[in-house]
Design an enzyme around this catalytic site. Structure first.
Site, PDB file in Angstrom:
ATOM      1  N   ARG A   1       0.860  -1.189   0.000  1.00  0.00           N
ATOM      2  CA  ARG A   1       0.000   0.000   0.000  1.00  0.00           C
ATOM      3  C   ARG A   1       0.896   1.240   0.000  1.00  0.00           C
ATOM      4  O   ARG A   1       1.680   1.429   0.926  1.00  0.00           O
ATOM      5  CB  ARG A   1      -0.906  -0.022   1.231  1.00  0.00           C
TER       6      ARG A   1
ATOM      7  N   HIS B   1      -2.716  11.025   1.371  1.00  0.00           N
ATOM      8  CA  HIS B   1      -2.112  10.784   2.694  1.00  0.00           C
ATOM      9  C   HIS B   1      -1.495  12.110   3.143  1.00  0.00           C
ATOM     10  O   HIS B   1      -0.286  12.231   3.327  1.00  0.00           O
ATOM     11  CB  HIS B   1      -1.074   9.651   2.613  1.00  0.00           C
TER      12      HIS B   1
ATOM     13  N   ASN C   1      -7.052   1.643  10.172  1.00  0.00           N
ATOM     14  CA  ASN C   1      -5.703   1.768  10.727  1.00  0.00           C
ATOM     15  C   ASN C   1      -5.814   1.557  12.228  1.00  0.00           C
ATOM     16  O   ASN C   1      -6.549   2.291  12.909  1.00  0.00           O
ATOM     17  CB  ASN C   1      -5.122   3.157  10.445  1.00  0.00           C
TER      18      ASN C   1
ATOM     19  N   GLU D   1      -6.852   8.545   7.171  1.00  0.00           N
ATOM     20  CA  GLU D   1      -6.958   9.099   8.525  1.00  0.00           C
ATOM     21  C   GLU D   1      -7.483  10.532   8.602  1.00  0.00           C
ATOM     22  O   GLU D   1      -6.777  11.456   8.997  1.00  0.00           O
ATOM     23  CB  GLU D   1      -5.609   9.006   9.245  1.00  0.00           C
TER      24      GLU D   1
ATOM     25  N   GLU E   1      -3.364  -0.257   8.279  1.00  0.00           N
ATOM     26  CA  GLU E   1      -2.099   0.033   8.959  1.00  0.00           C
ATOM     27  C   GLU E   1      -2.124  -0.587  10.338  1.00  0.00           C
ATOM     28  O   GLU E   1      -3.160  -0.580  11.012  1.00  0.00           O
ATOM     29  CB  GLU E   1      -1.869   1.545   9.154  1.00  0.00           C
TER      30      GLU E   1
ATOM     31  N   TYR F   1      -3.828   1.080  15.804  1.00  0.00           N
ATOM     32  CA  TYR F   1      -2.584   1.183  16.557  1.00  0.00           C
ATOM     33  C   TYR F   1      -2.812   0.980  18.055  1.00  0.00           C
ATOM     34  O   TYR F   1      -2.229   0.107  18.671  1.00  0.00           O
ATOM     35  CB  TYR F   1      -1.929   2.559  16.336  1.00  0.00           C
TER      36      TYR F   1
HETATM   37  C1  BG6 Z   1      -0.513   6.719  11.118  1.00  0.00           C
HETATM   38  C2  BG6 Z   1      -0.250   7.439   9.809  1.00  0.00           C
HETATM   39  O1  BG6 Z   1      -1.455   7.428  11.822  1.00  0.00           O
HETATM   40  O2  BG6 Z   1       0.516   6.656  12.033  1.00  0.00           O
HETATM   41  C3  BG6 Z   1       1.172   7.262   9.336  1.00  0.00           C
HETATM   42  O3  BG6 Z   1      -1.156   7.029   8.803  1.00  0.00           O
HETATM   43  C4  BG6 Z   1       2.117   7.536  10.465  1.00  0.00           C
HETATM   44  O4  BG6 Z   1       1.402   8.129   8.246  1.00  0.00           O
HETATM   45  C5  BG6 Z   1       1.868   6.585  11.637  1.00  0.00           C
HETATM   46  O5  BG6 Z   1       3.439   7.416  10.027  1.00  0.00           O
HETATM   47  C6  BG6 Z   1       2.719   6.936  12.855  1.00  0.00           C
HETATM   48  O6  BG6 Z   1       2.315   8.195  13.333  1.00  0.00           O
HETATM   49  P1  BG6 Z   1       3.294   9.276  13.969  1.00  0.00           P
HETATM   50  O7  BG6 Z   1       2.404  10.427  14.308  1.00  0.00           O
HETATM   51  O8  BG6 Z   1       3.894   8.662  15.180  1.00  0.00           O
HETATM   52  O9  BG6 Z   1       4.307   9.631  12.937  1.00  0.00           O
END
Ligand code: BG6
Length: 489
Positions: A115, A159, A333, A205, A394, A335
């Site tokens: 991607r 993006h 995405n 995002e 992601e 995290y």
């Molecule tokens: C995601 C983004 O939110 O998080 C990415 O889509 C980014 O582009 C990644 O690199 C990590 O976020 P950050 O804010 O720690 O650079």
């Protein structure tokens, strides 16, 4: 910096009401019943798509080459005080010149999919008007190289690198002129790439770049708009999403799939009871009301509109119809767990619990560790919005990534994170959540926005002096997962 902003501030900017924290539900309530498992322990379904992800501004460099226009991130990163280490992405990973080498890195992982994002200002240097064919050529060559190496290209149209010209001329996402220009750009790309690119992510995002770029002023373009205008910006972006879905369908090759890639506000039951799971479903709709929910349901929730009151965005029924255009999939995405919720008697039926200050996080302070996010988010999303295809567009983490005397990087914390999140994802898939693919963020270290080159998310290390790439231990870990199509449980 991101960690300075609490969930409450974030939710407020996003135009969302959190409810008041209530006592957690009683521990003796019956646990929610999962559906019966269908897969062998730890296995993913055959045909599961393993991939990695990057974005244009973070890796390409070559910001002044082949007719590329300026983006708001070029401007923002060059202004003093915005980027933690004072760097910018003028060179970044120099992927623009090294893309063949980078495709080789992807191939070595054994991944089936990649991607990447397309830089709008390479294709339309002024955002609208005359296209720059050389800009699109780069992506066309990249796509050919991927396919020649047996890797399926997945392209993201936006993006965060908005053409500066649109920001200057119409205020960027403050105007529906930008929404319309985005649809024209989407049509142009779809016409030229969807003979080979079968999946298009529209916008990455919204929840991040709208709130941080137009509300808090810590991402480009660095504006701090009042709430009403901020809600309007988000609405204009939702409109751009809907218009671009239609544009891809109208101008792309038959069978092209299109959908968003959103950092869904991840709402998890604090304790797994039927009442709390129901509360997490309600919270997922309400705390994503400003973007994900409106694009999937074609309307703002009553609660969102009531909470926004006079700050609600102005919109027409026709716009809602466009915004609610059918998506072929949703990209999520994932995290960190964002909201742990419990059932509440007051409307709309949930309360958000506060995080203790001792809650663990990864090398990035914002990245709280909650592997079950990868279980609950797809499970709840599939149920609430009745989606048939979900991609984890992601997932990944930063790590301190020390280089040892033997020249190696033993990023055991990243492996720990990935192993736990993938275990939970497998659990969701085994119970029937329609997750068809997973894109690890990120292929290689890159320019991490306001953190500059300080934070490293890659499974390949990049030396930003020499630009040499080398695999971290996590690259071997991921290669092994892919080869076995399974995670150890
Ligand atoms: C995601 C983004 O939110 O998080 C990415 O889509 C980014 O582009 C990644 O690199 C990590 O976020 P950050 O804010 O720690 O650079």
């Amino acid at each position: 910096m991101l960690e300075d902003f609490s969930r409450r501030t974030f939710a407020k900017l996003a135009g969302l009401a959190l409810g008041i924290a209530a006592a957690p539900a009683k521990a003796d309530e019956t646990p929610a019943q999962p559906a019966a498992g269908r897969l062998a322990s730890g296995s993913f379904p055959s045909g599961f798509i393993w991939g990695t992800a990057t974005s244009a501004y973070q890796i390409e460099g070559a910001v002044n080459e082949d007719g590329r226009g300026r983006s708001i991130w070029d401007t923002f990163s060059h202004q003093q005080g915005h980027i933690a280490d004072g760097t910018n992405a003028d060179r970044a990973n120099d992927h623009y010149h090294r893309y063949k080498e980078d495709v080789g890195l992807i191939r070595e992982l054994g991944v089936k999919a990649y991607r990447f994002s397309i830089a709008w200002p390479r294709v339309f240097p002024e955002g609208a008007g005359a296209p720059n064919p050389k800009g699109l050529d780069f992506y066309s060559h990249l796509v050919d190289e991927l396919l020649a190496n047996g890797i399926e290209p997945y392209a993201t149209l936006y993006h965060w690198d908005l053409p500066q010209a649109l920001q200057d001329r119409v205020g960027g996402w403050q105007s529906t002129e930008t929404s319309k220009a985005f649809a024209d750009y989407a049509a142009y790309v779809a016409e030229r790439l969807t003979d080979r690119v079968k999946t298009i992510f529209t916008i990455n995002e919204v929840g991040r770049f709208v709130n941080f770029g137009y509300g808090l002023g810590i991402d480009a373009p660095g504006l701090k708009l009042p709430q009403k205008q901020l809600n309007q910006v988000r609405h204009n972006v939702a409109l751009a999403h809907g218009l671009s879905v239609q544009a891809v369908r109208a101008h792309g090759h038959a069978g092209t799939k299109v959908g968003p890639a959103e950092n869904i506000a991840a709402c998890l039951p604090a304790i797994d009871t039927p009442e709390n799971v129901r509360a997490a479903e309600i919270a997922t709709r309400e705390l994503n009301a400003g973007f994900l929910n409106v694009i999937l349901e074609g309307k703002y929730t009553d609660h969102f509109l009531a909470y926004a009151g006079a700050n609600a965005p102005t919109f027409t029924e026709d716009e809602l119809k466009i915004i609610g255009s059918r998506n072929d999939f949703i990209g999520l995405n994932i995290y960190a767990p964002q909201f742990y919720v419990v059932a509440a008697e007051h409307a709309p039926g949930f309360s958000v619990l506060p995080f203790p200050s001792s809650f663990p996080h990864m090398s990035s302070e914002w990245l709280r560790i909650g592997p079950e996010t990868a279980y609950w988010v797809p499970r709840l999303a599939a149920k609430i919005w009745d989606v048939e295809t979900i991609y984890i567009s992601e997932n990944g983490t930063s790590s301190s990534d020390e280089i040892r005397p033997d020249g190696k990087i033993y990023d055991l914390d990243r492996i720990m994170y990935l192993r736990n999140y993938l275990t939970q994802l497998q659990r969701a898939v085994a119970e029937g959540a329609p997750v068809r693919g997973y894109f690890l963020w990120s292929l290689m270290d890159n320019f991490e926005w306001i953190f500059g080159l300080e934070k490293r998310f890659g499974i390949y290390h990049v030396d930003f002096e020499t630009l040499v790439r080398r695999p971290k231990l996590s690259a071997s870990f991921y290669r092994n997962v892919i080869a076995r199509n399974a995670i150890d449980v």
